[in-house]
Design a protein around this motif. Sequence first.
Motif, mmCIF file in Angstrom:
data_model
loop_
_atom_site.group_PDB
_atom_site.id
_atom_site.type_symbol
_atom_site.label_atom_id
_atom_site.label_comp_id
_atom_site.label_asym_id
_atom_site.label_seq_id
_atom_site.Cartn_x
_atom_site.Cartn_y
_atom_site.Cartn_z
ATOM 1 N N TYR A 53 0.849 -1.194 0.000
ATOM 2 C CA TYR A 53 0.000 0.000 0.000
ATOM 3 C C TYR A 53 0.883 1.241 0.000
ATOM 4 O O TYR A 53 1.779 1.383 0.834
ATOM 5 C CB TYR A 53 -0.909 0.006 1.227
ATOM 6 C CG TYR A 53 -1.809 1.218 1.306
ATOM 7 C CD1 TYR A 53 -2.824 1.410 0.366
ATOM 8 C CD2 TYR A 53 -1.649 2.172 2.300
ATOM 9 C CE1 TYR A 53 -3.656 2.522 0.430
ATOM 10 C CE2 TYR A 53 -2.469 3.280 2.383
ATOM 11 C CZ TYR A 53 -3.473 3.457 1.433
ATOM 12 O OH TYR A 53 -4.285 4.563 1.496
ATOM 13 N N GLN A 54 0.635 2.119 -0.967
ATOM 14 C CA GLN A 54 1.360 3.385 -1.048
ATOM 15 C C GLN A 54 0.481 4.492 -0.469
ATOM 16 O O GLN A 54 -0.508 4.896 -1.092
ATOM 17 C CB GLN A 54 1.732 3.711 -2.493
ATOM 18 C CG GLN A 54 2.620 4.951 -2.612
ATOM 19 C CD GLN A 54 2.975 5.287 -4.052
ATOM 20 O OE1 GLN A 54 2.209 5.015 -4.970
ATOM 21 N NE2 GLN A 54 4.145 5.892 -4.248
ATOM 22 N N PRO A 55 0.817 5.000 0.708
ATOM 23 C CA PRO A 55 -0.076 5.969 1.365
ATOM 24 C C PRO A 55 -0.313 7.242 0.562
ATOM 25 O O PRO A 55 -1.422 7.792 0.588
ATOM 26 C CB PRO A 55 0.660 6.270 2.684
ATOM 27 C CG PRO A 55 1.464 5.041 2.960
ATOM 28 C CD PRO A 55 1.917 4.583 1.603
ATOM 29 N N THR A 56 0.689 7.750 -0.141
ATOM 30 C CA THR A 56 0.525 9.032 -0.822
ATOM 31 C C THR A 56 -0.390 8.962 -2.026
ATOM 32 O O THR A 56 -1.041 9.945 -2.383
ATOM 33 C CB THR A 56 1.892 9.580 -1.258
ATOM 34 O OG1 THR A 56 2.586 8.576 -2.012
ATOM 35 C CG2 THR A 56 2.731 9.984 -0.055
ATOM 36 N N SER A 57 -0.459 7.810 -2.683
ATOM 37 C CA SER A 57 -1.313 7.672 -3.861
ATOM 38 C C SER A 57 -2.572 6.866 -3.597
ATOM 39 O O SER A 57 -3.537 6.922 -4.368
ATOM 40 C CB SER A 57 -0.540 6.995 -4.997
ATOM 41 O OG SER A 57 -0.291 5.630 -4.690
#
Length: 287
Positions: free
Chosen positions: A127-131
């Motif tokens: 999981y990429q928090p910024t996107s």
Amino acid sequence: MSSSSRDATAAPYARELEVATAAARAAGEVILGFYGRAAVSEKPDGSVVTQADYASDASIRAALSSAFPGDALLTEEGADDPARLARDRCWIVDPIDGTAQYVARTGDFDVFIALAVDGAPAVGVSYQPTSGLLLCAVAGSGAWIERPGHERRPLRLSLGPGRPVIATKGWLGAPDNLPRLQRVAPRLGAAEVVEATQSLCARSLLPGPGSVDAIAGIPTGGRRLGAWEWDLAAVDLITREAGGAATDLAGRPLRYNQPTPRFDGGLLLSRSPALHERLLSALADEA
């Protein structure tokens, strides 16, 4: 709910996938809460760690321990408990993969959560928090991709047009391994060999800017790789379940929940099993 979402929900380990996905997203919120203001310190190995790493680790540990109290945990920021070796199930977690990028505020970092069962990844979440980009997989059931505002759908990897791009990085043996990779490039259709500046993970195999076709970890001159189980467990499973390949340099599956949770002998991940086999063969000839 779409048919692809139902497929993910109905898969074996459905509850584990649900808990891991929720834990990754919750950790992402914790991480972004510290973004730009997290205290930074240095580990004994010289790498950086922040209070966001520790807060993310605590959040994930709490979620997994509550849902699966009998399972073992192995995390980058937690003390290793040898008792995990006696457990069939072990959660392997990187609370922030790419802490240096987090500190630099590039957005190029992820949360990795994986469940290994009898040494093999069974569930993987990236999981990429910024996107808000979510990649996940269940062994034998497939991989999925979910972007904000879109339903979860099956993920399939394939080779892009043109010559293959083979990437490596400092923690994977660069720059010492670059000459060996350059020597095999002509046998792979004049492959482009790059020492990546961006993160190398499952996201890197998706089409788009900075996309690569293979990720190579090659130890050279007695130098150990900085490749730990928490760096690879989720990425390994997502890559394979999406139609790619992931092995050590002898073509064997990567094993997890090992006494020393590190891959010193080398590793390779590829979008395509055919490219993977050609690259393994070429690297063996150049050993």
